[in-house]
Design a protein around this motif. Structure first.
Motif, short mmCIF file in Angstrom:
data_model
loop_
_atom_site.label_atom_id
_atom_site.label_comp_id
_atom_site.label_asym_id
_atom_site.label_seq_id
_atom_site.Cartn_x
_atom_site.Cartn_y
_atom_site.Cartn_z
N GLU A 5 0.77 -1.30 0.07
CA GLU A 5 0.10 -0.19 0.09
C GLU A 5 0.89 1.35 -0.05
OE1 GLU A 5 -2.95 0.03 2.87
OE2 GLU A 5 -3.69 -1.81 2.35
N LEU A 6 2.14 1.23 0.62
CA LEU A 6 3.05 2.28 0.50
C LEU A 6 3.38 2.92 -0.80
CD1 LEU A 6 5.21 1.48 3.57
CD2 LEU A 6 3.56 3.26 3.39
N PHE A 7 3.40 1.80 -1.86
CA PHE A 7 3.90 1.88 -2.96
C PHE A 7 2.86 2.02 -4.09
CE2 PHE A 7 7.36 -0.08 -0.89
CZ PHE A 7 8.20 0.62 -0.84
N LYS A 8 1.54 2.02 -3.39
CA LYS A 8 0.28 1.97 -4.52
C LYS A 8 0.35 3.45 -5.47
CE LYS A 8 -3.51 3.10 -2.42
NZ LYS A 8 -4.74 2.93 -1.64
N LYS A 9 0.09 3.02 -6.60
CA LYS A 9 0.00 4.37 -7.55
C LYS A 9 -1.13 5.27 -7.03
CE LYS A 9 2.12 2.07 -11.43
NZ LYS A 9 2.59 1.95 -12.71
N LYS A 10 -0.74 6.54 -7.29
CA LYS A 10 -1.90 7.51 -7.42
C LYS A 10 -1.94 8.20 -8.47
CE LYS A 10 -0.34 8.94 -2.61
NZ LYS A 10 0.17 10.13 -1.67
N ASN A 11 -3.33 8.75 -8.76
CA ASN A 11 -3.34 9.30 -9.86
C ASN A 11 -2.60 10.65 -10.06
OD1 ASN A 11 -4.68 11.55 -8.91
ND2 ASN A 11 -6.72 10.50 -8.63
N SER A 12 -2.49 11.17 -11.15
CA SER A 12 -1.25 12.33 -11.29
C SER A 12 -1.79 13.72 -10.56
CB SER A 12 -1.42 12.81 -12.92
OG SER A 12 -2.68 13.01 -13.35
N GLY A 13 -3.20 14.02 -10.29
CA GLY A 13 -3.48 14.81 -9.78
C GLY A 13 -3.39 14.77 -8.19
N ASP A 14 -3.28 13.72 -7.64
CA ASP A 14 -3.01 13.43 -6.29
C ASP A 14 -1.32 13.73 -6.05
OD1 ASP A 14 -5.61 12.87 -5.27
OD2 ASP A 14 -5.32 10.68 -5.77
N VAL A 15 -0.56 13.08 -7.06
CA VAL A 15 0.77 13.43 -7.03
C VAL A 15 1.13 14.81 -7.15
CG1 VAL A 15 2.97 12.73 -8.23
CG2 VAL A 15 1.25 11.12 -7.90
N ALA A 16 0.47 15.47 -8.06
CA ALA A 16 0.96 16.99 -8.15
C ALA A 16 0.76 17.72 -7.08
CB ALA A 16 0.21 17.37 -9.35
N LYS A 17 -0.51 17.42 -6.28
CA LYS A 17 -1.11 18.11 -4.92
C LYS A 17 -0.05 17.79 -3.91
CE LYS A 17 -5.01 17.38 -2.00
NZ LYS A 17 -6.28 16.94 -1.92
N ASP A 18 0.24 16.45 -3.91
CA ASP A 18 1.28 16.10 -2.93
C ASP A 18 2.66 17.01 -2.78
OD1 ASP A 18 -0.47 14.64 -1.54
OD2 ASP A 18 0.41 12.54 -2.43
N ARG A 19 3.11 16.94 -4.17
CA ARG A 19 4.29 17.61 -4.25
C ARG A 19 4.33 19.32 -4.14
NH1 ARG A 19 6.05 15.05 -10.31
NH2 ARG A 19 6.82 12.85 -9.17
N LEU A 20 3.19 19.82 -4.44
CA LEU A 20 2.83 21.49 -4.33
C LEU A 20 2.88 21.47 -2.78
CD1 LEU A 20 2.48 23.93 -5.15
CD2 LEU A 20 -0.06 23.50 -5.51
N LYS A 21 2.23 20.63 -2.03
CA LYS A 21 2.05 20.81 -0.49
C LYS A 21 3.48 20.65 0.18
CE LYS A 21 -0.94 18.43 2.73
NZ LYS A 21 -1.74 17.44 3.02
#
Length: 90
Positions: A5-21
């Motif tokens: 679960e730690l390596f579960k793929k996220k959609n690109s929107g979630d990844v971008a949101k996490d990076r911005l945060k």
């Protein structure tokens, strides 16, 4: 929670949101995004020894808070870590 679960793929929107945060938080603390990610991973690693936590709901931030003395504002680490279960015994 399994290790996968730690390596579960996220959609690109979630990844971008996490990076911005992560960028916003690291900018406040004058700390690189890489260091913030390392701090987050180490907190997860240590707490996971004692508790089953929800890493999807995990929120770690560095903000500014008023110091108790007359030092003005100082950085503060805030962590919201949802706990699923506590490990009993070894």
């Amino acid at each position: 929670m399994g290790l996968m679960e730690l390596f579960k793929k996220k959609n690109s929107g979630d990844v971008a949101k996490d990076r911005l945060k992560l960028l916003l938080v690291s900018d406040r603390a004058n700390c690189s995004p890489e260091m913030m990610e390392q701090i987050k991973n180490e907190i997860i690693q240590v707490i996971s020894k004692y508790m089953d936590i929800d890493t999807e709901g995990l929120d770690i931030q560095i903000t500014q808070t008023e110091s108790e003395g007359s030092n003005g504002t100082v950085p503060a680490l805030f962590a919201n870590i949802p706990i699923r279960d506590i490990h009993h015994g070894k």
